[in-house]
Write a protein that holds these residues in place. Structure first.
Motif, mmCIF file in Angstrom:
data_model
loop_
_atom_site.group_PDB
_atom_site.id
_atom_site.type_symbol
_atom_site.label_atom_id
_atom_site.label_comp_id
_atom_site.label_asym_id
_atom_site.label_seq_id
_atom_site.Cartn_x
_atom_site.Cartn_y
_atom_site.Cartn_z
ATOM 1 N N ILE A 23 -2.179 4.240 -9.045
ATOM 2 C CA ILE A 23 -1.548 2.967 -9.371
ATOM 3 C C ILE A 23 -2.545 1.834 -9.151
ATOM 4 O O ILE A 23 -3.203 1.773 -8.113
ATOM 5 C CB ILE A 23 -0.310 2.705 -8.485
ATOM 6 N N ILE A 24 -2.634 0.950 -10.142
ATOM 7 C CA ILE A 24 -3.403 -0.287 -9.989
ATOM 8 C C ILE A 24 -2.395 -1.429 -9.948
ATOM 9 O O ILE A 24 -1.778 -1.767 -10.960
ATOM 10 C CB ILE A 24 -4.390 -0.502 -11.145
ATOM 11 N N PHE A 25 -2.183 -2.006 -8.775
ATOM 12 C CA PHE A 25 -1.366 -3.208 -8.674
ATOM 13 C C PHE A 25 -2.223 -4.393 -9.115
ATOM 14 O O PHE A 25 -3.441 -4.404 -8.894
ATOM 15 C CB PHE A 25 -0.881 -3.406 -7.239
ATOM 16 N N PHE A 26 -1.593 -5.403 -9.718
ATOM 17 C CA PHE A 26 -2.396 -6.537 -10.157
ATOM 18 C C PHE A 26 -1.609 -7.833 -10.118
ATOM 19 O O PHE A 26 -0.386 -7.845 -10.235
ATOM 20 C CB PHE A 26 -2.979 -6.311 -11.560
ATOM 21 N N ASN A 27 -2.332 -8.928 -9.890
ATOM 22 C CA ASN A 27 -1.841 -10.306 -9.982
ATOM 23 C C ASN A 27 -0.873 -10.724 -8.876
ATOM 24 O O ASN A 27 -0.943 -11.839 -8.382
ATOM 25 C CB ASN A 27 -1.235 -10.570 -11.362
ATOM 26 N N ARG A 28 0.033 -9.851 -8.480
ATOM 27 C CA ARG A 28 0.972 -10.156 -7.393
ATOM 28 C C ARG A 28 0.671 -9.177 -6.267
ATOM 29 O O ARG A 28 1.059 -8.012 -6.315
ATOM 30 C CB ARG A 28 2.420 -10.050 -7.895
ATOM 31 N N GLU A 29 -0.025 -9.703 -5.264
ATOM 32 C CA GLU A 29 -0.628 -8.825 -4.251
ATOM 33 C C GLU A 29 0.401 -8.313 -3.259
ATOM 34 O O GLU A 29 1.180 -9.073 -2.687
ATOM 35 C CB GLU A 29 -1.735 -9.578 -3.514
ATOM 36 N N LEU A 30 0.381 -7.005 -3.038
ATOM 37 C CA LEU A 30 1.259 -6.396 -2.053
ATOM 38 C C LEU A 30 0.667 -6.525 -0.651
ATOM 39 O O LEU A 30 -0.494 -6.910 -0.483
ATOM 40 C CB LEU A 30 1.524 -4.937 -2.391
ATOM 41 N N VAL A 31 1.442 -6.204 0.356
ATOM 42 C CA VAL A 31 0.989 -6.260 1.736
ATOM 43 C C VAL A 31 -0.141 -5.247 1.921
ATOM 44 O O VAL A 31 -0.070 -4.119 1.416
ATOM 45 C CB VAL A 31 2.156 -5.958 2.699
ATOM 46 N N ALA A 32 -1.178 -5.651 2.651
ATOM 47 C CA ALA A 32 -2.376 -4.813 2.785
ATOM 48 C C ALA A 32 -2.056 -3.417 3.306
ATOM 49 O O ALA A 32 -2.616 -2.417 2.830
ATOM 50 C CB ALA A 32 -3.389 -5.509 3.704
ATOM 51 N N GLU A 33 -1.150 -3.326 4.283
ATOM 52 C CA GLU A 33 -0.811 -2.017 4.858
ATOM 53 C C GLU A 33 -0.215 -1.084 3.810
ATOM 54 O O GLU A 33 -0.430 0.133 3.854
ATOM 55 C CB GLU A 33 0.176 -2.195 6.019
ATOM 56 N N ASP A 34 0.523 -1.646 2.852
ATOM 57 C CA ASP A 34 1.126 -0.811 1.813
ATOM 58 C C ASP A 34 0.083 -0.235 0.870
ATOM 59 O O ASP A 34 0.278 0.846 0.303
ATOM 60 C CB ASP A 34 2.159 -1.618 1.012
ATOM 61 N N LEU A 35 -1.018 -0.953 0.682
ATOM 62 C CA LEU A 35 -2.077 -0.446 -0.189
ATOM 63 C C LEU A 35 -2.828 0.717 0.463
ATOM 64 O O LEU A 35 -3.506 1.483 -0.223
ATOM 65 C CB LEU A 35 -3.058 -1.570 -0.538
ATOM 66 N N GLU A 36 -2.689 0.854 1.771
ATOM 67 C CA GLU A 36 -3.377 1.934 2.500
ATOM 68 C C GLU A 36 -2.532 3.196 2.597
ATOM 69 O O GLU A 36 -2.966 4.187 3.190
ATOM 70 C CB GLU A 36 -3.738 1.451 3.908
#
Length: 349
Positions: free
Chosen positions: A122-135
């Motif tokens: 998944i590439i999230f874009f433009n609306r940034e999710l919480v950093a911990e969720d990206l990990e």
């Protein structure tokens, strides 16, 4: 290549060269890839313009690489539940990678679980999710810009204008009386852009007084209505309108045009995004300036990353930070450099 602005209506499937959307095929090789995209709101001006760039870059990449790129772009209509179902559908259709413009940045869990369970990046874009969720999983990425930078640059635009133009200080008290048009209530970008713009003005030596604010949800029509009410409420006291994006800045300008206030007595207006209409407003001296959000750069970086993932290619030429983030810089746009950004937009025409 002509600019093909999108009229994204409902669920729109855009397919480059070949038909078939995201339907899988047993004969598929690296010569045929599928990229799904889901938008929080197809009517967001910045996103619409970014998706135009994205589809054009995909066509260019297809011609260069000789790999067929099938795109399916869907509109979640501001519903996280709808977006979750769209991601599930795109995965089931065999997309190699899904690009997600999150409706609710605090609720990516369903999407990330779907991605990990089906091994689809998944590439999230433009609306940034919480950093911990990206990990949460190794194949989650983010492409976008730093909201604090946009707020800082917007504050610099406003401070410079107030210090250089004595007419902005309508009551000659040396204090900038301002109002704010904010995006969604509680949204990180709204909070950060507002905070950094005002703090930067103070840091640059401009004393400020907040008269009021209004939530306009990134929307031009809502901003017009809210600005009209504030113009009446504060009756000539507003010296600056700080908008979290260009659409809301343009809504403020619509309200000013509809008012009885002569243009030379308008409060200053600043925005963020550098949309086509926003640049027009700067050129026409209706906005003091805007902060250019590099939609061309973000579209290109997202397409390059998606392509590398889908073809099992190298990511060496993609400017990933911590193996997760691609960030593009913002730029201040004023009358002095407006042509540079109009030319940038025209580069793919």
């Amino acid at each position: 290549m002509g600019r093909k602005y999108l009229a994204l209506a409902g669920a729109l499937c855009i397919v480059a060269v070949t038909a078939g959307g995201c339907k899988s095929s047993e004969e598929e090789t690296v010569k045929n890839i599928k990229i799904g995209v889901t938008l929080y709101d197809q009517y967001d001006t910045f996103l619409s313009e970014m998706m135009t760039e994205f589809t054009e870059y995909a066509a260019d990449k297809e011609e260069e690489s000789k790999v067929t790129i099938n795109l399916e772009i869907l509109d979640a209509s501001k519903s996280q539940l709808t977006q979750n179902e769209q991601v599930k559908s795109l995965i089931e259709k065999g997309c190699n990678v899904v690009c997600v413009n999150l409706v609710d940045r605090t609720e990516p869990t369903t999407i990330t679980d779907l991605a990990e369970n089906n091994n689809v990046p998944i590439i999230f874009f433009n609306r940034e999710l919480v950093a911990e969720d990206l990990e949460r999983w190794k194949d989650l990425y983010y492409v976008g810009a730093d909201a604090s930078e946009s707020g800082t640059l917007e504050g610099e635009l406003a401070a410079d204008a107030f210090k250089e133009n004595a007419a902005m200080d309508k009551n000659s008290d040396g204090i900038c009386q301002y109002v704010v048009l904010e995006g969604e209530a509680g949204h990180q970008d709204s909070i950060v852009r507002t905070e950094y713009s005002v703090n930067t003005m103070v840091e640059k030596g401009v004393e400020t007084e907040k008269l009021g604010y209004a939530i306009a949800n990134w929307n031009r029509a809502q901003a017009q209505t809210k600005t009209a009410a504030m113009l009446t409420q504060f009756n000539g006291k507003i010296e600056l309108i700080i908008a979290n994006n260009d659409d809301m800045a343009l809504g403020a300008i619509d309200a000013l045009k509809a008012s009885q206030i002569p243009k030379e007595e308008w409060p200053g207006v600043v925005g963020i995004d550098g949309t086509d209409a926003g640049l027009d407003a700067v050129r026409n001296e209706e906005m003091l300036g805007t902060v250019y959000n590099d939609k061309e750069g973000q579209a290109q970086e997202m397409l390059n990353l998606a392509f590398a993932i889908a073809t099992n290619g190298t990511k060496e030429n993609i400017p990933l930070i911590d193996g997760k983030y691609v960030r593009t810089p913002y730029h201040k746009v004023t009358q002095d450099n407006i042509e540079d950004y109009e030319n940038k937009q025209g580069a793919v025409d």
